[in-house]
Scaffold this motif. Structure first.
Motif, PDB file in Angstrom:
ATOM      1  N   ASP A 137       4.450   2.140  13.673  1.00 40.46           N
ATOM      2  CA  ASP A 137       5.351   0.925  12.590  1.00 40.46           C
ATOM      3  C   ASP A 137       5.390  -0.482  13.416  1.00 40.46           C
ATOM      4  OD1 ASP A 137       7.755   0.437  12.442  1.00 40.46           O
ATOM      5  OD2 ASP A 137       9.036   1.358  12.245  1.00 40.46           O
ATOM      6  N   LYS A 664       0.121   9.294   1.191  1.00 39.43           N
ATOM      7  CA  LYS A 664       1.213   9.663   2.476  1.00 39.43           C
ATOM      8  C   LYS A 664       2.849   8.511   1.853  1.00 39.43           C
ATOM      9  CE  LYS A 664      -1.205  10.055   6.795  1.00 39.43           C
ATOM     10  NZ  LYS A 664      -2.315   9.391   7.878  1.00 39.43           N
ATOM     11  N   GLY A 665       1.709   7.982   0.972  1.00 37.11           N
ATOM     12  CA  GLY A 665       3.576   7.123   0.634  1.00 37.11           C
ATOM     13  C   GLY A 665       3.105   5.669   1.132  1.00 37.11           C
ATOM     14  N   CYS A 666       4.066   4.628   0.695  1.00 36.19           N
ATOM     15  CA  CYS A 666       4.087   2.497   1.384  1.00 36.19           C
ATOM     16  C   CYS A 666       4.821   3.317   2.585  1.00 36.19           C
ATOM     17  CB  CYS A 666       4.997   2.438  -0.037  1.00 36.19           C
ATOM     18  SG  CYS A 666       5.238   1.290   1.028  1.00 36.19           S
ATOM     19  N   HIS A 667       5.086   2.754   3.367  1.00 35.28           N
ATOM     20  CA  HIS A 667       5.926   2.394   4.329  1.00 35.28           C
ATOM     21  C   HIS A 667       7.195   2.181   4.353  1.00 35.28           C
ATOM     22  CE1 HIS A 667       6.421   3.830   8.835  1.00 35.28           C
ATOM     23  NE2 HIS A 667       7.207   2.112   8.873  1.00 35.28           N
ATOM     24  N   CYS A 669       8.497   1.129   1.294  1.00 38.59           N
ATOM     25  CA  CYS A 669       9.920   1.605   0.455  1.00 38.59           C
ATOM     26  C   CYS A 669       9.153   3.477   0.157  1.00 38.59           C
ATOM     27  CB  CYS A 669       9.321   1.437  -1.102  1.00 38.59           C
ATOM     28  SG  CYS A 669       7.891   1.838  -2.247  1.00 38.59           S
ATOM     29  N   HIS A 670       8.142   3.878   0.412  1.00 36.62           N
ATOM     30  CA  HIS A 670       8.603   5.576   0.791  1.00 36.62           C
ATOM     31  C   HIS A 670       8.054   6.624  -0.444  1.00 36.62           C
ATOM     32  CE1 HIS A 670       9.844   5.200   4.861  1.00 36.62           C
ATOM     33  NE2 HIS A 670      10.919   4.845   4.481  1.00 36.62           N
ATOM     34  N   ASN A 671       7.435   5.405  -1.661  1.00 39.94           N
ATOM     35  CA  ASN A 671       6.961   6.151  -3.055  1.00 39.94           C
ATOM     36  C   ASN A 671       5.075   5.956  -2.693  1.00 39.94           C
ATOM     37  OD1 ASN A 671       9.230   6.459  -4.331  1.00 39.94           O
ATOM     38  ND2 ASN A 671       9.225   4.034  -4.284  1.00 39.94           N
ATOM     39  N   THR A 672       4.573   6.976  -3.471  1.00 36.26           N
ATOM     40  CA  THR A 672       3.127   6.913  -3.287  1.00 36.26           C
ATOM     41  C   THR A 672       2.667   6.378  -3.719  1.00 36.26           C
ATOM     42  OG1 THR A 672       3.264   8.543  -5.178  1.00 36.26           O
ATOM     43  CG2 THR A 672       3.021   9.875  -3.403  1.00 36.26           C
ATOM     44  N   VAL A 687       1.045  -0.349   3.023  1.00 35.76           N
ATOM     45  CA  VAL A 687       1.732  -0.300   2.016  1.00 35.76           C
ATOM     46  C   VAL A 687       1.759  -1.101   0.630  1.00 35.76           C
ATOM     47  CG1 VAL A 687       3.045  -0.852   4.046  1.00 35.76           C
ATOM     48  CG2 VAL A 687       1.928  -2.755   2.962  1.00 35.76           C
ATOM     49  N   CYS A 691       5.735  -4.860  -2.568  1.00 35.20           N
ATOM     50  CA  CYS A 691       6.140  -4.823  -0.839  1.00 35.20           C
ATOM     51  C   CYS A 691       6.146  -5.793  -0.248  1.00 35.20           C
ATOM     52  CB  CYS A 691       6.263  -3.065  -0.675  1.00 35.20           C
ATOM     53  SG  CYS A 691       7.012  -1.580  -1.631  1.00 35.20           S
TER      54      CYS A 691
END
Length: 712
Positions: A137, A664-667, A669-672, A687, A691
């Motif tokens: 992270d 895996k998606g953006c760290h 916003c968690h969207n792909t 990311v 974002c």
């Protein structure tokens, strides 16, 4: 050589009115720097925030000015013991009165606890940041903490508004100092140092140390490597396995603290700052610095590392070539690969010229070769050797301090002669290598001039071989030294020249006044002279080869001379500087002439196209005779097929991995990911670009600096 230079920060930074106000005595307890931002913690529980500005004087001297932005009282009665900046979180990690808590880097306000989580750690005696975090992270800081209650080390994760305990490890004694790298803790206990893996629980004792007699020093210096203060005034190195891969540095007995500025270890005692090299453990510099702790005058010095290139150049200026090379090669992992390669080549070339000036020719040749020296840099030292038409200019900044060979030799003709003999040997070595690509004419012309001047026995060989000598420069030089005829007679007596060499010599000698003559026309004239001479068939074949009339050459060697071995050698010679297709064409041509084809195929099977060979050979030939050739051809074909399958499989695997990473998606916003615009944060963590831009735009630091004065 100088490694560090001290620069006094403008004393207005620590003017008594700025720091003390109306108080009688204020001490600076700790300092932290983050970019151009300086944070100072004092014994009255106040944090001061300054902005440092680099100022260059008219004479080019760099100094620092300081602008005070803010100060904040933390509301406690104890001094600010320690400050560490977590720039990714825009937080200061503060230790005061046994409590670790978070402070906003811009406003200096204490960060309140998040709902359901705490933002403070109590009963703390010391902490350190993990510079090699195991958590991926990028918006989390890993920290090791020493507590006063138990013999333990605690591992925390620090977020913007909370701290989270993730691990607690017991220790044999109460730790008093620590450093952290990955999963490895390096600890100073009451009586010894130890390495502890907090993930597996395994540990390794290092060596004893009495913390009551001297304050221990534990510093991370690189990945899984630490620096420790050992008894006897030694700075010891230890890796994660508890092994010392470097010799210790010899400090004074009174070292207070140490720092690392690769590849140097900087140590502070009561009177001096000393700098030792980690590469050879030698003392490189000493700076007088009495009372090396913060007192009432509050003046602060900054130790600024001199650029690596300047340190190396200082060593070369003192002709300390081994130290310069050691420093250069030791810094390889700390410099980007492309930049290091350029730097390393230049240093090798400079070292070569230093050794050349000292007549250390074998060492100079080796460094010129490793440094891929443009050979014209060396030729240009010898007056008049480069052709008049050469466009070469010396490297800037220069690789050496010599104007030419005359300055280097200072009138010593024996030294001049040694230097010329060295250049002859060096040019002979490199003229057929890639080093002379693009400057073959300059090299061959210089070599001819040296041969002629020295009456060298290789002059005739150069003239009769394929060369790139410029006739406009070469012919006047040959005439000037009157050596062609003398050289010819010497060769006649010593080596009994063949008629072919004699004719070539006569042709060159008779055409000295014809600048337009070229190598190919000489070969044609020679063919005309020896066309009907059976004793010179081999020479005829060679000349046909020089004219690339390979079919005629092979016709002579195979059908007239019946010399199959020479025909095979001819194909290898004629294709020595060509690609594989050219060589294959020659050997196929030989195969069509050669009656000893079986031996040829079995010896040079890798050159032939197996399918084409099978079409050429008679059907009546025995398969057993061709077995070695066919076995090799089948193995080569299978190998090529399997390698292509492996390459295809690897490409397919890489494609699947890329598809997996996108899912895996953006760290943040968690969207792909639906578009290719992806940014990688440290970790690496993918990311969205928008974002990251939004996060930077909403940053409190960005807002503050946008509204600050011109000085910020």
């Amino acid at each position: 050589e100088d490694i560090l230079e001290s620069k006094l920060i403008d004393t207005v930074l620590f003017n008594k009115k700025l720091l003390m106000g109306e108080k009688a005595r204020i001490n600076i307890e700790c300092i932290e720097c983050c970019g151009k931002h300086l944070y100072v913690g004092t014994n009255d529980c106040i944090i001061h925030h300054f902005l440092l500005e680099e100022v260059t004087s008219s004479k080019g001297k760099l100094s620092y000015l300081a602008q005070k932005l803010l100060h904040k009282y933390l509301g406690l009665k104890k001094p600010v013991a320690e400050l560490r900046a977590a720039s990714a979180l825009e937080r200061l990690i503060v230790l005061c009165d046994g409590v670790v808590f978070l402070v906003d880097m811009v406003t200096l306000e204490t960060v309140p606890s998040a709902a359901g989580g705490g933002a403070k750690i109590r009963n703390v005696t010391g902490f350190c940041i993990n510079e090699n975090p195991v958590n991926g992270d990028p918006f989390c800081v890993e920290m090791g903490v020493l507590t006063s209650k138990r013999r333990t080390v605690q591992i925390y994760m620090i977020y913007e508004d909370r701290v989270q305990l993730v691990k607690e490890v017991s220790t044999p004694e109460q730790p008093c100092a620590l450093s952290l790298d990955g999963y490895f803790l390096c600890l100073a206990l009451a009586t010894q140092y130890m390495i502890l893996n907090y993930n597996t629980g395994s540990f390794q004792d290092l060596f004893p140390y009495n913390s009551e007699e001297r304050r221990p020093i534990v510093k991370r210096i690189g990945r899984e490597e630490f620096l420790l203060a050992a008894p006897g005034g030694l700075g010891m190195f230890a890796n994660a396995e508890g092994v010392s891969q470097r010799a210790p540095v010899n400090w004074s007995e009174r070292v207070i603290c140490a720092a690392v500025c690769f590849p140097y270890v900087v140590a502070l005692d009561e009177s001096f700052i000393t700098i030792h090299s980690m590469l050879d453990q030698q003392l490189k510099q000493t700076l007088s610095f009495r009372d090396g702790h913060i007192l009432q005058d509050f003046e602060v010095y900054v130790l600024v590392p001199l650029p690596l290139e300047r340190q190396i150049q200082d060593l070369l200026a003192g002709q300390r070539v081994e130290e310069a090379l050691t420093l250069t090669e030791g810094a390889q992992r700390n410099i980007p690969k492309d930049r290091f390669q350029i730097l390393h080549k230049r240093i090798l070339q400079q070292v070569g010229f230093i050794q050349f000036g000292q007549l250390q020719f074998s060492e100079a040749r080796e460094h010129f070769r490793k440094g891929q020296l443009d050979v014209r840099e060396l030729i240009s030292l010898y007056p008049l050797l480069l052709p008049a038409s050469s466009s070469f200019t010396r490297c800037h900044p220069p690789l050496h301090e010599f104007a030419d060979l005359n300055q280097l030799a200072q009138g010593d003709q024996e030294k001049v002669l040694h230097c010329k003999k060295f250049l002859i040997r060096y040019l002979e070595e490199v003229r057929s290598t890639e080093v002379v690509n693009g400057c073959r004419e300059d090299v061959d012309t210089a070599l001819l001039k040296l041969y002629a001047e020295q009456h060298h026995e290789s002059l005739m060989e150069l003239l009769t071989s394929d060369n790139s000598c410029l006739l406009a420069d070469s012919i006047p030089w040959l005439e000037k030294h009157h050596n062609l005829l003398l050289l010819f007679f010497n060769w006649t007596v010593q080596y009994r020249l063949s008629v072919q060499r004699y004719l070539i010599f006569l042709l060159i000698n008779l055409n000295v006044q014809l600048p337009a003559i070229c190598c190919s026309s000489v070969h044609l004239l020679c063919l005309g002279k020896i066309e009907n001479c059976q004793d010179l068939l081999l020479e005829r074949a060679t000349l046909h080869g020089k004219l690339e009339e390979h079919d005629k050459a092979l016709q002579i060697l195979v059908h007239e001379l019946k010399d199959f071995q020479s025909a095979e050698s001819f194909c290898l010679w004629a294709s020595s500087c060509q690609d594989s297709t050219y060589r294959q064409k020659l050997f196929h041509l030989l195969l069509s002439y050669d009656m000893a084809a079986v031996d040829l195929l079995n010896r040079h099977g890798e050159v032939f196209d197996a399918a084409q060979v099978l079409r050429i050979l008679p059907e009546s030939w025995s398969l057993q005779l061709l077995c070695p050739f066919l076995n090799r051809a089948v193995r080569a074909s299978m190998h090529a097929c399997r390698m292509s399958q492996i390459g295809l499989g690897l490409a397919h695997s890489e494609n699947l991995q890329l598809l997996h990473d996108r899912k895996k998606g953006c760290h943040l916003c968690h969207n792909t990911f639906s578009q290719p615009d992806v940014v990688c944060l440290p970790g690496p963590v993918p990311v969205h670009a928008h974002c990251v831009a939004r996060r930077v735009r909403d940053s409190p630091t960005k807002r503050l600096l946008a509204n600050s004065s011109n000085h910020t």
